[in-house]
Scaffold this active site. Structure first.
Site, PDB file in Angstrom:
ATOM      1  N   ASP A 173     -10.201 -11.746  11.181  1.00 39.02           N
ATOM      2  CA  ASP A 173      -9.218 -11.941  10.127  1.00 39.02           C
ATOM      3  C   ASP A 173      -7.838 -12.125  10.747  1.00 39.02           C
ATOM      4  O   ASP A 173      -7.060 -11.179  10.858  1.00 39.02           O
ATOM      5  CB  ASP A 173      -9.252 -10.695   9.225  1.00 39.02           C
ATOM      6  CG  ASP A 173      -8.697 -10.973   7.849  1.00 39.02           C
ATOM      7  OD1 ASP A 173      -8.482 -12.141   7.517  1.00 39.02           O
ATOM      8  OD2 ASP A 173      -8.489  -9.995   7.099  1.00 39.02           O
TER       9      ASP A 173
ATOM     10  N   HIS B 131     -10.852 -14.422   4.060  1.00 36.56           N
ATOM     11  CA  HIS B 131     -12.042 -13.611   3.782  1.00 36.56           C
ATOM     12  C   HIS B 131     -13.181 -14.517   3.326  1.00 36.56           C
ATOM     13  O   HIS B 131     -14.346 -14.276   3.663  1.00 36.56           O
ATOM     14  CB  HIS B 131     -11.755 -12.575   2.699  1.00 36.56           C
ATOM     15  CG  HIS B 131     -10.756 -11.539   3.119  1.00 36.56           C
ATOM     16  ND1 HIS B 131     -10.363 -10.516   2.300  1.00 36.56           N
ATOM     17  CD2 HIS B 131     -10.076 -11.367   4.270  1.00 36.56           C
ATOM     18  CE1 HIS B 131      -9.480  -9.756   2.927  1.00 36.56           C
ATOM     19  NE2 HIS B 131      -9.290 -10.262   4.124  1.00 36.56           N
TER      20      HIS B 131
ATOM     21  N   ASP C 243       2.278   2.019   3.397  1.00 37.90           N
ATOM     22  CA  ASP C 243       3.200   1.067   4.036  1.00 37.90           C
ATOM     23  C   ASP C 243       4.633   1.518   3.849  1.00 37.90           C
ATOM     24  O   ASP C 243       5.478   1.298   4.707  1.00 37.90           O
ATOM     25  CB  ASP C 243       3.152  -0.325   3.385  1.00 37.90           C
ATOM     26  CG  ASP C 243       1.789  -0.941   3.342  1.00 37.90           C
ATOM     27  OD1 ASP C 243       0.971  -0.601   4.194  1.00 37.90           O
ATOM     28  OD2 ASP C 243       1.560  -1.778   2.444  1.00 37.90           O
TER      29      ASP C 243
ATOM     30  N   GLU D 276     -11.077  -6.984  -4.171  1.00 40.57           N
ATOM     31  CA  GLU D 276     -10.832  -8.035  -3.166  1.00 40.57           C
ATOM     32  C   GLU D 276     -12.028  -8.176  -2.226  1.00 40.57           C
ATOM     33  O   GLU D 276     -12.289  -7.272  -1.427  1.00 40.57           O
ATOM     34  CB  GLU D 276      -9.565  -7.702  -2.372  1.00 40.57           C
ATOM     35  CG  GLU D 276      -9.223  -8.766  -1.337  1.00 40.57           C
ATOM     36  CD  GLU D 276      -7.892  -8.502  -0.627  1.00 40.57           C
ATOM     37  OE1 GLU D 276      -6.945  -8.031  -1.286  1.00 40.57           O
ATOM     38  OE2 GLU D 276      -7.814  -8.767   0.582  1.00 40.57           O
TER      39      GLU D 276
ATOM     40  N   GLU E 286      -9.054 -13.885  -1.083  1.00 42.86           N
ATOM     41  CA  GLU E 286      -8.243 -14.162   0.108  1.00 42.86           C
ATOM     42  C   GLU E 286      -8.881 -15.295   0.906  1.00 42.86           C
ATOM     43  O   GLU E 286     -10.073 -15.259   1.222  1.00 42.86           O
ATOM     44  CB  GLU E 286      -8.131 -12.888   0.954  1.00 42.86           C
ATOM     45  CG  GLU E 286      -7.293 -13.088   2.196  1.00 42.86           C
ATOM     46  CD  GLU E 286      -6.850 -11.763   2.806  1.00 42.86           C
ATOM     47  OE1 GLU E 286      -6.532 -10.827   2.041  1.00 42.86           O
ATOM     48  OE2 GLU E 286      -6.828 -11.675   4.038  1.00 42.86           O
TER      49      GLU E 286
ATOM     50  N   ASP F  60      -5.271 -13.722   9.641  1.00 43.21           N
ATOM     51  CA  ASP F  60      -4.158 -13.630   8.674  1.00 43.21           C
ATOM     52  C   ASP F  60      -2.967 -14.505   9.040  1.00 43.21           C
ATOM     53  O   ASP F  60      -1.822 -14.032   9.060  1.00 43.21           O
ATOM     54  CB  ASP F  60      -3.691 -12.170   8.548  1.00 43.21           C
ATOM     55  CG  ASP F  60      -4.642 -11.322   7.738  1.00 43.21           C
ATOM     56  OD1 ASP F  60      -5.414 -11.877   6.939  1.00 43.21           O
ATOM     57  OD2 ASP F  60      -4.622 -10.083   7.901  1.00 43.21           O
TER      58      ASP F  60
ATOM     59  N   HIS G 207       0.878  -1.174   0.000  1.00 45.24           N
ATOM     60  CA  HIS G 207       0.000   0.000   0.000  1.00 45.24           C
ATOM     61  C   HIS G 207       0.918   1.228   0.000  1.00 45.24           C
ATOM     62  O   HIS G 207       1.999   1.191   0.585  1.00 45.24           O
ATOM     63  CB  HIS G 207      -0.843   0.108   1.266  1.00 45.24           C
ATOM     64  CG  HIS G 207      -1.734  -1.044   1.568  1.00 45.24           C
ATOM     65  ND1 HIS G 207      -1.291  -2.178   2.190  1.00 45.24           N
ATOM     66  CD2 HIS G 207      -3.065  -1.210   1.397  1.00 45.24           C
ATOM     67  CE1 HIS G 207      -2.310  -3.007   2.359  1.00 45.24           C
ATOM     68  NE2 HIS G 207      -3.396  -2.448   1.894  1.00 45.24           N
TER      69      HIS G 207
ATOM     70  N   ASP H  28      -4.750 -13.907  -2.250  1.00 43.27           N
ATOM     71  CA  ASP H  28      -4.077 -13.513  -1.021  1.00 43.27           C
ATOM     72  C   ASP H  28      -4.092 -14.745  -0.127  1.00 43.27           C
ATOM     73  O   ASP H  28      -5.139 -15.130   0.414  1.00 43.27           O
ATOM     74  CB  ASP H  28      -4.814 -12.347  -0.339  1.00 43.27           C
ATOM     75  CG  ASP H  28      -4.299 -10.992  -0.812  1.00 43.27           C
ATOM     76  OD1 ASP H  28      -3.428 -10.974  -1.711  1.00 43.27           O
ATOM     77  OD2 ASP H  28      -4.749  -9.959  -0.274  1.00 43.27           O
TER      78      ASP H  28
HETATM   79  C1  XLS Z   1      -7.409  -6.775   4.559  1.00 44.49           C
HETATM   80  C2  XLS Z   1      -7.013  -6.992   3.175  1.00 44.49           C
HETATM   81  C3  XLS Z   1      -5.869  -6.113   2.708  1.00 44.49           C
HETATM   82  C4  XLS Z   1      -5.796  -6.111   1.205  1.00 44.49           C
HETATM   83  C5  XLS Z   1      -4.989  -4.991   0.636  1.00 44.49           C
HETATM   84  O1  XLS Z   1      -8.057  -7.577   5.187  1.00 44.49           O
HETATM   85  O2  XLS Z   1      -6.717  -8.327   2.994  1.00 44.49           O
HETATM   86  O3  XLS Z   1      -4.680  -6.544   3.264  1.00 44.49           O
HETATM   87  O4  XLS Z   1      -5.294  -7.304   0.708  1.00 44.49           O
HETATM   88  O5  XLS Z   1      -5.522  -3.754   0.956  1.00 44.49           O
HETATM   89 NI    NI Z   2      -5.818  -9.179   1.298  1.00 49.50          NI
HETATM   90 NI    NI Z   3      -7.379  -9.822   4.966  1.00 48.19          NI
END
Ligand code: XLS
Ligand code: NI
Ligand code: NI
Length: 437
Positions: free
Chosen positions: A306, A270, A103, A231, A267, A308, A100, A295
């Site tokens: 989430d 998600h 970032d 996304e 993702e 991750d 991003h 993702d």
């Molecule tokens: C957040 C999203 C983010 C996107 C990019 O949950 O996964 O990381 O991939 O903005």
């Molecule tokens: Ni993502």
């Molecule tokens: Ni995410």
């Protein structure tokens, strides 16, 4: 000075290796289904998690030990961090990264100053890309962290938030193009709402569509030919995200005439949060021509948010790779590790363990998927399950030779439908297991 001087370039050592800093399955030169693993996966490191993840959670501050970070997030510190990021990816052997705008460079008091900061850091990114050959899978803009976006960005009730977001995406597109990015992602961040009482849904969605059209138009204007991705995510941060799942996103793109320009970045976790499996999302997007990129991560079935986490489930990776192989591979998308370390895994070496595990998991998953496809037994069983559609009335229906009246006549003559056959779920699962262990 090198940040990971005690860590060598991660070698491929094969399945029997006990060296935690080696690959057991990911051999970037191994050819699977006509492409090297490097080309099949297009593995990408997510800058926001890997370089900016602090380990903070709602109950406590960050824990990560990152000796290269200075006391303040200056441009100089950000530039130094870029060098560390590329050293990391180089040692790992990941050919892509994603980021991003916010970032990589610190946000300043005004947009003009922030853009200046970004330009200064992008210069260093460009140098490091040229030095290492590492490429940009996709760029994106952070339209959710800053308080100005509390009501959303493109869907905000505040028109100035929309305008600021537009300026930010304009710049992010320019930077993505400058860095030769293969794509650009829209993740809806705060594009959703908390309560229906204060929300004009149609107005917000019209605005989101107008925003995306502006991005597509600007890309055309500057000659950015990368793939746009949308996304899906059902919730978090808002209760109702407009980009809920693949079906909702595709419907949005169709309703607003964006189908020629945007595919999906799906993702894993998600999908889970939306009450689906990722293979459902991939297949749903794939059969309609919207499969873009992935993702890769995983959630925790005991937690509803989430998390991750890095993917370590071979079945999951096999399903993802089966879906992509079915629809022609990942490129120009890739496997981006949108995944972060646990708060308790705070040492730099944990970053290596995490990515190595994810890459190995996908490599094994790809081998399983390729074997399943080569043997063809599952495909035969699947075809057999639908045998009634291959001939007779089924084939006639599929080729449009019937209507309700002719089907009524057919069934009145026949009396009743043929008896059903077993779905053989357990047998299907057992056969999949043959390829895994
Ligand atoms: C957040 C999203 C983010 C996107 C990019 O949950 O996964 O990381 O991939 O903005
Ligand atoms: Ni993502
Ligand atoms: Ni995410």
């Amino acid at each position: 000075m090198a940040a990971f001087h005690e860590i060598p370039k991660i070698p491929f050592e094969g399945p029997d290796s006990k060296n935690p800093l080696s690959f057991r399955h990911y051999d970037e030169n191994e050819v699977v289904e006509g492409k090297t693993m490097k080309e099949q996966f297009r593995f990408s490191v997510a800058y926001w998690h890997t370089m900016r993840g602090t380990g903070a959670d709602p109950f406590g501050p960050g824990t990560m030990l990152r000796p290269w970070e200075g006391p303040e997030d200056t441009v100089e510190n950000a530039a130094n961090r870029v060098r560390v990021a590329f050293e990391f990816s180089e040692k790992l052997g990941a050919p892509f990264f994603c980021f991003h705008d916010r970032d990589v460079a610190p946000e300043a008091a005004t947009l003009a100053e922030t853009n200046k900061n970004l330009d200064a850091v992008v210069k260093v990114i460009r140098e490091e890309m040229d030095r290492t050959g590492i490429r940009l899978l996709w760029g994106t803009a952070n339209l959710f962290s800053h308080p100005r976006y509390m009501h959303g960005a493109a869907t905000s009730c505040n028109a100035d938030a929309f305008a600021h977001a537009a300026a930010q995406v304009k710049k992010a597109l320019e930077v993505t193009q400058e860095l030769g990015g293969d794509g650009y992602v829209f993740w809806g961040g705060r594009e959703g709402y908390q309560t229906w009482w204060n929300t004009d849904m149609k107005r917000e969605l019209d605005h989101l569509a107008a925003f995306m059209h502006m991005a597509v138009d600007y890309a055309k204007e500057i000659g950015f030919t990368g793939q746009f991705y949308f996304e899906p995510k059902p919730k978090e941060p808002t209760k109702h995200q407009y980009d809920f799942d693949a079906a909702a996103c595709i419907n949005f793109l169709r309703a607003y005439g964006l189908t020629d320009h945007v595919k999906l970045n799906l993702e894993t976790n998600h999908a889970t949060l939306a009450g689906h499996n990722v293979e459902h999302e991939l297949d749903y997007a794939g059969y309609q021509g919207f499969l873009g990129s992935v993702d890769a991560n995983t959630g925790d079935l005991l937690l509803g948010w989430d998390t991750d986490q890095f993917p370590t489930d071979v079945y999951l990776a096999a399903k993802i790779m089966l879906a992509f192989l079915k629809y022609g591979g990942l490129a120009p998308g890739g496997v981006n590790f949108d995944a972060k370390l646990r708060r308790e895994s705070f040492e730099p070496v944990d970053l290596f363990h995490a990515h190595i595990g994810g890459m190995d998991c996908f490599a094994k998953g790809l081998k399983v998927a390729a074997q399943i496809r080569a043997d063809g037994e599952l495909a035969r069983m699947l075809d057999e399950r639908y045998a009634s559609w291959n001939a007779g009335v089924g084939a006639e229906i599929e080729t449009g030779k019937h209507d309700f009246k002719t089907l009524e006549k057919y069934m009145l003559e026949k009396g009743d439908a043929e008896p059903n056959r077993s779905g053989r779920q357990e047998l299907f699962e057992n056969i999949v297991n043959r390829y895994v262990f």
